[in-house]
Design an enzyme around this catalytic site. Structure first.
Site, PDB file in Angstrom:
ATOM      1  N   GLU A   1       6.751  49.378  -5.173  1.00  0.00           N
ATOM      2  CA  GLU A   1       8.077  48.835  -4.809  1.00  0.00           C
ATOM      3  C   GLU A   1       8.420  47.722  -5.796  1.00  0.00           C
ATOM      4  O   GLU A   1       7.639  47.431  -6.695  1.00  0.00           O
ATOM      5  CB  GLU A   1       8.029  48.290  -3.386  1.00  0.00           C
ATOM      6  CG  GLU A   1       7.003  47.176  -3.209  1.00  0.00           C
ATOM      7  CD  GLU A   1       6.891  46.664  -1.779  1.00  0.00           C
ATOM      8  OE1 GLU A   1       7.831  46.856  -1.014  1.00  0.00           O
ATOM      9  OE2 GLU A   1       5.855  46.056  -1.460  1.00  0.00           O
TER      10      GLU A   1
ATOM     11  N   ARG B   1       8.820  44.329  13.123  1.00  0.00           N
ATOM     12  CA  ARG B   1       7.984  44.068  11.946  1.00  0.00           C
ATOM     13  C   ARG B   1       7.397  42.662  11.993  1.00  0.00           C
ATOM     14  O   ARG B   1       6.248  42.438  11.608  1.00  0.00           O
ATOM     15  CB  ARG B   1       8.800  44.278  10.658  1.00  0.00           C
ATOM     16  CG  ARG B   1       7.922  44.271   9.415  1.00  0.00           C
ATOM     17  CD  ARG B   1       8.677  44.721   8.177  1.00  0.00           C
ATOM     18  NE  ARG B   1       9.763  43.818   7.856  1.00  0.00           N
ATOM     19  CZ  ARG B   1      10.699  44.088   6.946  1.00  0.00           C
ATOM     20  NH1 ARG B   1      10.681  45.219   6.282  1.00  0.00           N
ATOM     21  NH2 ARG B   1      11.658  43.211   6.692  1.00  0.00           N
TER      22      ARG B   1
ATOM     23  N   LYS C   1       4.492  41.049   6.105  1.00  0.00           N
ATOM     24  CA  LYS C   1       5.417  40.183   5.362  1.00  0.00           C
ATOM     25  C   LYS C   1       4.905  38.757   5.486  1.00  0.00           C
ATOM     26  O   LYS C   1       5.350  37.972   6.326  1.00  0.00           O
ATOM     27  CB  LYS C   1       6.836  40.343   5.938  1.00  0.00           C
ATOM     28  CG  LYS C   1       7.915  40.041   4.924  1.00  0.00           C
ATOM     29  CD  LYS C   1       9.223  40.657   5.352  1.00  0.00           C
ATOM     30  CE  LYS C   1      10.391  40.066   4.586  1.00  0.00           C
ATOM     31  NZ  LYS C   1      10.339  40.200   3.149  1.00  0.00           N
TER      32      LYS C   1
HETATM   33  N1  PMP Z   1       9.601  45.029  -0.355  1.00  0.00           N
HETATM   34  C1  PMP Z   1       9.332  43.726  -0.363  1.00  0.00           C
HETATM   35  C2  PMP Z   1       8.125  43.251  -1.063  1.00  0.00           C
HETATM   36  C3  PMP Z   1      10.192  42.828   0.294  1.00  0.00           C
HETATM   37  O1  PMP Z   1       9.929  41.517   0.291  1.00  0.00           O
HETATM   38  C4  PMP Z   1      11.337  43.325   0.945  1.00  0.00           C
HETATM   39  C5  PMP Z   1      12.256  42.387   1.704  1.00  0.00           C
HETATM   40  N2  PMP Z   1      12.961  41.523   0.898  1.00  0.00           N
HETATM   41  C6  PMP Z   1      11.588  44.696   0.897  1.00  0.00           C
HETATM   42  C7  PMP Z   1      10.690  45.523   0.263  1.00  0.00           C
HETATM   43  C8  PMP Z   1      12.787  45.280   1.583  1.00  0.00           C
HETATM   44  O2  PMP Z   1      12.638  45.223   2.973  1.00  0.00           O
HETATM   45  P1  PMP Z   1      13.885  45.105   3.957  1.00  0.00           P
HETATM   46  O3  PMP Z   1      14.775  46.260   3.637  1.00  0.00           O
HETATM   47  O4  PMP Z   1      13.297  45.197   5.306  1.00  0.00           O
HETATM   48  O5  PMP Z   1      14.529  43.811   3.679  1.00  0.00           O
END
Ligand code: PMP
Length: 286
Positions: A184, A52, A151
């Protein structure tokens, strides 16, 4: 507390880990990051996070000054250098030092730094009893503006929603997308359970493709919990039997109230509990 930070090729004392005020990561949020955890000295889902990270870099046309192998080795060095076995790792790449104009072309070299630290986002009690959340009025970035799949260092979209949560006296906010569907939370993906089926928004609903989300979907398949990625509306959340959030920082956290409405029985549901326990077993296995 960490004593050493990895920055541009070496571990330095925390007090000496500095970036320039001319770094475009600071001036414009021009950069990318990953939040990762290590358990028992091993980086959890390391390759998925590196995938990622490299994809985020590609998305913003940032040429990283390090290979995948070098990034992995630097993270391992940072964990060891601080004597951690269980910790949270923040891997960051900025566009680097440039001039005051927007153009990244004048930034000569991206900067990479890595912080390893302890992170406990929510009190233990919330994992037992569930948390209350709200839906924010601030919507998630339009995928054709700043794609939520990247990200990036610009988290203002999420921070504005987080402030709404804080104002409402809760810890997290659910963000809808530009079409009014569920995307989300500010730093977590969201799942609901309806009639025994696990449901979560699709990538095209404007979400970060969470690593924890993917692990949960894999565990659901293993445990024979039916699961589907589908577009969800706010109403689907309100009438859900169970709800929980997933993220590297938060891990798996149950939600028992949304916008003042009690979800299901108001207790942590059986499917949530099953997946939460399976997740903890999975991180122990590495
Ligand atoms: N959505 C957002 C906006 C995030 O910043 C994150 C990570 N903190 C997630 C979802 C979860 O992703 P991950 O499980 O890869 O940490």
């Amino acid at each position: 507390m960490p004593s050493k930070i990895w920055i541009d090729g070496r571990l330095v004392d925390k007090a000496d880990a500095k970036v320039s005020v001319y770094d475009h990561g600071l001036l414009y949020g021009d950069g990318i990051f990953e939040g990762i955890r290590a358990y028992n000295g091993k980086i959890f889902e390391c390759e998925a996070h590196l995938d990622r990270f490299l994809q985020s870099a590609k998305g913003i046309r940032l040429t990283l000054p390090m290979s995948r192998e070098q990034l992995r080795a630097a993270m391992e060095e940072t964990i060891k250098g601080n004597g951690f076995t269980d910790c949270y790792i923040r891997l960051v790449a900025t566009r680097g030092v440039g001039s005051l104009g927007l153009s990244p072309v004048r930034c000569e070299r991206p900067s990479v730094f890595i912080i390893a630290d302890l992170l406990e986002l929510y009190p233990r009690e919330m994992y037992e009893k569930g948390m209350a959340v709200i839906t924010a009025s601030t919507i998630r970035n339009h995928p054709n503006a700043m794609p939520p799949r990247v990200k990036s260092l610009n988290y203002l979209n999420n921070i504005l929603a987080k402030l709404e949560a804080i104002d409402a006296g809760v810890s997290e906010a659910i963000m809808l997308n530009h079409e009014g569907n569920v995307a989300e939370c500010t730093a977590d993906n969201i799942f609901i359970v309806r009639s025994g089926q696990l449901q979560t928004p699709q990538t095209c609903d404007g979400i970060l493709e969470g690593v924890t989300r993917r692990v949960i979907l894999e565990l659901a398949a293993k445990l024979q919990v039916p699961a589907v990625e589908k577009t969800l509306q706010k109403h689907d959340l309100y009438v859900a039997d169970e709800c929980f959030l997933t993220g590297t920082g938060a891990e798996v956290i149950p939600v028992t109230k949304i916008d003042g409405r009690v979800i299901g029985t108001g207790q942590v549901g059986t499917v949530t509990r099953k997946l939460l326990e399976a997740y903890h077993r999975r991180v122990k296995e590495g």
